[in-house]
Enzyme design. Structure first.
Site, PDB file in Angstrom:
ATOM      1  N   ASP A  37       0.778  -1.122   0.161  1.00 29.97           N
ATOM      2  CA  ASP A  37       0.471   0.480  -0.255  1.00 29.97           C
ATOM      3  C   ASP A  37       0.928   0.772  -0.056  1.00 29.97           C
ATOM      4  O   ASP A  37       0.385   2.023  -1.009  1.00 29.97           O
ATOM      5  CB  ASP A  37      -0.929   0.119   1.436  1.00 29.97           C
ATOM      6  CG  ASP A  37      -1.778  -0.929   0.907  1.00 29.97           C
ATOM      7  OD1 ASP A  37      -2.070  -1.114   0.443  1.00 29.97           O
ATOM      8  OD2 ASP A  37      -2.754  -1.136   2.030  1.00 29.97           O
ATOM      9  N   LEU A  87     -11.650   6.868  -1.852  1.00 29.80           N
ATOM     10  CA  LEU A  87     -11.447   7.803  -0.576  1.00 29.80           C
ATOM     11  C   LEU A  87     -10.351   8.497  -1.464  1.00 29.80           C
ATOM     12  O   LEU A  87      -8.934   8.022  -1.635  1.00 29.80           O
ATOM     13  CB  LEU A  87     -11.339   7.385   0.233  1.00 29.80           C
ATOM     14  CG  LEU A  87     -12.671   7.862   1.422  1.00 29.80           C
ATOM     15  CD1 LEU A  87     -12.428   6.679   2.722  1.00 29.80           C
ATOM     16  CD2 LEU A  87     -13.625   8.873   1.054  1.00 29.80           C
ATOM     17  N   LYS A 113     -10.964   3.031   9.709  1.00 31.42           N
ATOM     18  CA  LYS A 113     -11.128   2.257   7.679  1.00 31.42           C
ATOM     19  C   LYS A 113     -10.495   0.462   8.010  1.00 31.42           C
ATOM     20  O   LYS A 113      -9.456   0.537   8.569  1.00 31.42           O
ATOM     21  CB  LYS A 113      -9.635   3.085   7.548  1.00 31.42           C
ATOM     22  CG  LYS A 113      -9.839   2.727   5.482  1.00 31.42           C
ATOM     23  CD  LYS A 113      -8.817   3.348   4.973  1.00 31.42           C
ATOM     24  CE  LYS A 113      -8.241   3.135   4.052  1.00 31.42           C
ATOM     25  NZ  LYS A 113      -8.224   2.371   2.529  1.00 31.42           N
ATOM     26  N   ARG A 134     -17.398  -2.968  -6.392  1.00 27.35           N
ATOM     27  CA  ARG A 134     -17.566  -1.579  -6.876  1.00 27.35           C
ATOM     28  C   ARG A 134     -16.688  -1.555  -7.927  1.00 27.35           C
ATOM     29  O   ARG A 134     -17.608  -0.974  -8.611  1.00 27.35           O
ATOM     30  CB  ARG A 134     -16.091  -0.853  -5.852  1.00 27.35           C
ATOM     31  CG  ARG A 134     -16.031   0.362  -5.622  1.00 27.35           C
ATOM     32  CD  ARG A 134     -14.539   0.727  -5.790  1.00 27.35           C
ATOM     33  NE  ARG A 134     -13.922   0.409  -5.153  1.00 27.35           N
ATOM     34  CZ  ARG A 134     -13.866   1.984  -3.526  1.00 27.35           C
ATOM     35  NH1 ARG A 134     -14.633   2.919  -3.802  1.00 27.35           N
ATOM     36  NH2 ARG A 134     -13.131   1.121  -2.466  1.00 27.35           N
TER      37      ARG A 134
END
Length: 706
Positions: A37, A87, A113, A134
């Site tokens: 990430d 986001l 989160k 999504r």
């Protein structure tokens, strides 16, 4: 020159768009993590900066303009009634404050989160009619049949008066305990484990056969809505209350606050307690609570302007596995460990990670030269989760477990039939085993000899030149003299690997450990001899643990010491007598008898006895009898949790035991009370749930009579 810079920027933007879209496709569609990430966020931040400086280079397929991946053709496409957004992220309080200044003022809704898979549930007149991932934010994958197997997601909403149509947005995730159990099962079946809970949740939800999904304990938490014409609420928090009333799973940990300072306090609070939660988080989401303010601020092409994700320092990164070597422990166990390309994770640089044993290396499927996924959660030992197979070049090679000890050349073999671990059979004179045994007995949980840390143990057992001053066996530990200590010059070894540390010139670091430059005794030498003298009267269970008998840890040692009252009685007891002691089974009993049958082991006990080490509990009346004095906690099961001011964990456990109580590690209905310090986590919550008495450290000291 300007044209050259422009051309370089254009080339770099094209490279970043292609690279980021490749990583996003792997993540969202292939359940694969090609980069961590943190690396992804750095690449995205670079792209955002270049595009902000050169807006004419922004293209429609840029990750700064689009959401997620695309729908997998294995699933039917579902068009969302309202676009599912991503986001934007911030990584510091300064960045968060800058966002808050641009947006509307509070109140703010803060929520955790969850690191999971985004889901969109469509309800019509209260009935679930579809569930979709999504995808690219506009079109997702139809996973309705799979979602229907998740118990926490209602097919029919509770209550009456539901809207004709509403989209509920949330996160599908694996609880930490369930994820660990799933991976244990996969490894047992000879399958590769999942790299992280997010990938396991995604892979489990996107199974072609819903029956497979039904076997995976997936959960969901709601974090918002999509389409809902004229929602009859004013605030996000009111919305959550309404959704909870409908029977939808909402988090109890969201909080509405009025100021930026309160938001920062919430972020700091959960950063401290992120490992006490039932699910993994990678940050905090902050939203404007007022829905009218949300509508006024609106959206960019990919994210709402009224919400931001504050991301914590990464605990999972990708790095190169440079080599796999072997470390030998105090009981001779040969443990493979990974040598990694140094990488910063969870606030510290990691160069090594344990691989447990040769079967774990095979089960994880890692090859030397692989790019691997590395995890370090808080203070937990770094762990390799698995390889990034997609990045292999063909130059990688398999690890082969050696047949001889790297420290002494002794044979590596199982100690018993069926034993997975290989052990060095040269237990008496293997320098690695002696070093580890001496360091272990000096540790806080054993004899608590402050001056006998790992570096001191290395100095005592492995001086640069062979010398009579060196410690050749722990049997001679309590006979050490100042004259023996002063001549010792030693390598400084790394406690993680046992390898020499290097000085600024790249040469092995050598020190005069026990004396100053003028030849006088160093403070560590004086302190060591003083500590050793004090250790002679340590409780019997600590002396027993210090012998490094396989399987005999503090819990079993306390039971044995309490029952028998002396080492002599323990070692003369037969297997049936030993096995009757609480917490001591036949395996442990056999281990005790095997240990004492070795001549040099008996020599340790006799030399310690001659040096004045106390090998019995004063006042103990024999097997089954209690030590004299009883105690204020006699018969009580007590749990200590959190950070204490006046006790270490070992000290409070000892205070409980020496006063007749049992120092338990978990809370149950049998727990008499819990001593709770600062930052007490799940054990405190469990005590509150069961109605167990909770006291402060000060109250504990009063009960002790201090």
């Amino acid at each position: 020159m300007t044209d050259l810079f422009k051309a370089a920027a254009e080339k770099r933007v094209q490279e970043l768009v292609e690279l980021l879209n490749h990583h996003r496709a792997a993540y969202y569609e292939g359940n694969t993590v090609l980069v961590s990430d943190a690396e992804y966020d750095q690449l995205l931040a670079e792209l955002q900066l270049l595009e902000s400086e050169n807006p004419e280079l922004i293209t429609g397929d840029s990750p700064t303009q689009t959401v997620g991946g695309s729908a997998n053709q294995a699933f039917a496409p579902v068009e969302h009634l309202e676009k599912m957004m991503s986001l934007d992220n911030v990584f510091s309080f300064e960045e968060f404050c800058a966002w808050a200044e641009r947006g509307g003022s509070g109140p703010y809704l803060c929520e955790l989160k969850i690191d999971g898979l985004a889901i969109n549930l469509r309800y019509e007149n209260g009935r679930l009619v579809s569930a979709a991932t999504r995808g690219d934010g506009v079109v997702g994958e139809d996973v309705t049949a799979n979602v229907l197997t998740i118990p926490s997601i209602p097919r029919q909403l509770l209550g009456v008066g539901h809207p004709s149509v509403v989209e509920i947005r949330g996160e599908i995730y694996f609880a930490v305990a369930d994820f660990a159990k799933l991976n244990e099962g996969l490894v047992a079946e000879g399958k590769a484990p999942f790299a992280n809970p997010r990938n396991s949740a995604s892979g489990s939800l996107r199974q072609k056969d819903p029956k497979v999904t039904a076997t995976r304990p997936l959960k969901m938490l709601v974090h918002g809505i999509g389409a809902w014409p004229e929602a009859p609420v004013r605030n996000q928090s009111e919305l959550y209350e309404m959704l909870a009333g409908w029977g939808l799973p909402t988090s109890p940990r969201y909080r509405v606050v009025n100021s930026v300072d309160e938001v920062i306090s919430y972020i700091e609070e959960f950063e401290k307690h992120r490992h006490d939660l039932e699910h993994e988080i990678d940050g905090v989401v902050v939203k404007l609570d007022n829905l009218a303010q949300q509508r006024e601020l609106g959206f960019t092409s990919r994210a709402p302007r009224w919400a931001i994700a504050y991301k914590y320092a990464p605990e999972q990164v990708n790095t190169k596995l440079l080599d796999i070597r072997i470390g030998v422990g105090r009981t001779g166990r040969a443990t493979p460990y990974a040598v990694l390309q140094p990488v910063k994770v969870a606030g510290s640089v990691v160069e090594f990670a344990t691989l447990h044993n040769q079967e774990v290396v095979v089960a994880k499927g890692v090859l030397i030269g692989d790019t691997v996924v590395l995890r370090k959660a808080g203070d937990v030992i770094p762990e390799i989760l698995g390889p990034v197979v997609e990045l292999r070049t063909g130059s990688e090679r398999a690890f082969v477990m050696p047949t001889n000890c790297p420290d002494c050349g002794g044979e590596l073999a199982p100690s018993a039939e069926g034993d997975v671990d290989l052990r060095c059979q040269n237990s008496r004179s293997c320098p690695a085993q002696l070093r580890e045994r001496v360091a272990y007995l000096g540790s806080r949980g054993v004899l608590d000899i402050e001056a006998l840390g790992y570096v001191a143990a290395c100095a005592l057992t492995q001086p640069v030149e062979p010398s009579d001053s060196a410690l050749h066996s722990e049997a001679d530990l309590f006979n050490l003299t100042l004259e023996q200590l002063l001549p010792i010059r030693a390598l400084v070894l790394d406690p993680d690997t046992g390898l020499p540390k290097l000085d600024a010139d790249g040469k092995p670091k050598i020190v005069d450990f026990f004396k100053k430059k003028d030849g006088s005794p160093a403070e560590v030498a004086i302190k060591l001899l003083k500590n050793l003298e004090e250790a002679k009267t340590k409780p019997l269970w600590r002396i027993l643990v210090a012998l490094s008998i396989r399987h005999v840890g503090p819990v079993a040692a306390r039971s044995l010491a309490s029952h028998f009252g002396s080492l002599d009685r323990i070692f003369t007891a037969d297997e049936s007598e030993l096995s009757k002691v609480d917490g001591v089974g036949s395996t442990l009993a056999q281990s005790i008898q095997e240990w004492i049958s070795v001549d040099w082991h008996r020599e340790i006990i006799e030399k310690w006895r001659a040096a004045g080490v106390q090998l019995e509990t004063p006042g103990h009346l024999g097997p089954g009898a209690e030590a004299a004095g009883g105690g204020v906690f006699e018969g009580l099961s007590i749990v200590a949790t959190g950070s204490l001011k006046n006790f270490t964990r070992e000290q409070i456990e000892e205070a409980i035991i020496t006063n007749g109580g049992k120092a338990a590690s978990s809370v149950s209905k049998k727990t008499a009370f819990v001593v709770a310090g600062e930052n007490a986590g799940s054990k405190l919550a469990k005590a509150e749930e069961l109605g167990v008495e909770i006291i402060t450290e000060e109250e504990f000291q009063l009960r002790l009579g201090q």
